[in-house]
Design a protein around this motif. Structure first.
Motif, PDB file in Angstrom:
ATOM      1  N   THR A   4       0.829  -1.196   0.000  1.00 38.80           N
ATOM      2  CA  THR A   4       0.000   0.000   0.000  1.00 38.80           C
ATOM      3  C   THR A   4       0.865   1.247   0.000  1.00 38.80           C
ATOM      4  O   THR A   4       2.083   1.190   0.197  1.00 38.80           O
ATOM      5  CB  THR A   4      -0.907   0.031   1.237  1.00 38.80           C
ATOM      6  N   MET A 103      -7.855   5.582 -11.516  1.00 38.91           N
ATOM      7  CA  MET A 103      -8.065   4.632 -10.421  1.00 38.91           C
ATOM      8  C   MET A 103      -9.264   3.723 -10.690  1.00 38.91           C
ATOM      9  O   MET A 103      -9.178   2.506 -10.527  1.00 38.91           O
ATOM     10  CB  MET A 103      -8.231   5.381  -9.096  1.00 38.91           C
ATOM     11  N   GLN A 109      -3.604   2.514  -8.064  1.00 41.17           N
ATOM     12  CA  GLN A 109      -3.857   2.758  -6.637  1.00 41.17           C
ATOM     13  C   GLN A 109      -3.366   4.124  -6.196  1.00 41.17           C
ATOM     14  O   GLN A 109      -3.566   4.525  -5.050  1.00 41.17           O
ATOM     15  CB  GLN A 109      -3.177   1.654  -5.815  1.00 41.17           C
TER      16      GLN A 109
END
Length: 258
Positions: A4, A103, A109
């Motif tokens: 992430t 996105m 992301q």
């Protein structure tokens, strides 16, 4: 485990970040299987894959096409897509819509924007809208025609001051990391130490928090100019040409199919 934007930020001080570009599902698959942390679907697709001389002709639709291809590989690496030429300086609704499409439709992301202090307010609004932003300072390839070419940045006191302020403004605006392209190596190390988010270098020396290379460069898949800072880890281009030549010879001599 999927990487992430928060994981990328936390890697600062833990270990160097490994980032590469990719433009299709096959390349994304191999890069991800090798364990890279971040895959950038760069507008460098224009010069590496589409035959353009610069990144300027790359459109949003082109970026969507290639981002979606990379996303279909379902990599664990973080997928970031470039906002193409001049869009970042359009009205906010345009940049918000472009980011949203990259996105939602492209599967990215996060998005990457070229620019520093002047773009910080835009970055802040995008982050507030839930769009993670990777910053980009130093050499800005989208300004090729204004710059008149590519060069190293941060060699004068004025440029050093500007670049440090750019990095600090982007961090304050909410970027999770920043790419530093073609920046003086000593300055890049200084900036990396001054900010709390990763500074990922390309042609900016060894003192950054990570490195990124264009996949074609590191694989030896470019028929033209290779930047001096690039290390080629393979010669895929030569191997591909040899394979095509062997195939052509066997077909002409009726050796294939046997």
């Amino acid at each position: 485990m999927s990487i992430t934007t928060q994981k990328i930020s936390r890697l600062k001080g833990e270990r160097p970040i490994v980032a590469v570009t990719a433009y299709d599902a096959a390349m994304a698959h191999y890069a991800d299987a090798a364990g890279v942390d971040l895959i950038l679907v760069g507008d460098s697709v224009g010069t590496t894959q589409l035959g353009f001389d610069t990144t300027v002709p790359v459109t949003l639709d082109m970026m969507l096409h290639h981002a979606a291809a990379v996303a279909r590989a379902k990599p664990d690496a973080l997928v970031v897509a470039d906002i193409p030429f001049a869009l970042a300086h359009d009205d906010f609704s345009s940049i918000l819509n472009a980011s949203r499409r990259l996105m939602q439709e492209g599967g990215a992301q996060a998005v990457k924007l070229e620019g520093g202090v002047l773009l910080a307010p835009t970055v802040e609004r995008l982050v507030a809208a839930g769009i993670p932003v990777l910053g980009h300072i130093g050499l800005l390839p989208q300004q090729f025609h204004q710059l008149g070419g590519y060069r190293k940045f941060g060699r004068t006191d004025l440029e050093k001051d500007i670049l440090l302020k750019d990095a600090q403004a982007l961090e304050e605006a909410g970027c999770f990391a920043i790419i530093a392209e073609m920046m003086d190596g000593t300055l890049a190390g200084t900036i990396a130490a001054e900010i709390g988010i990763p500074l990922i270098g390309i042609g900016s020396g060894p003192h950054c928090d990570g490195q990124i290379l264009v996949c074609n460069d590191l694989l030896g898949m470019n028929a033209g100019y290779v930047p001096s800072f690039v290390k080629q880890y393979a010669q895929i281009g030569e191997q591909a040409q040899a394979a095509f030549a062997a195939y052509a010879e066997e077909v002409r001599n009726r050796k294939f199919p046997s």
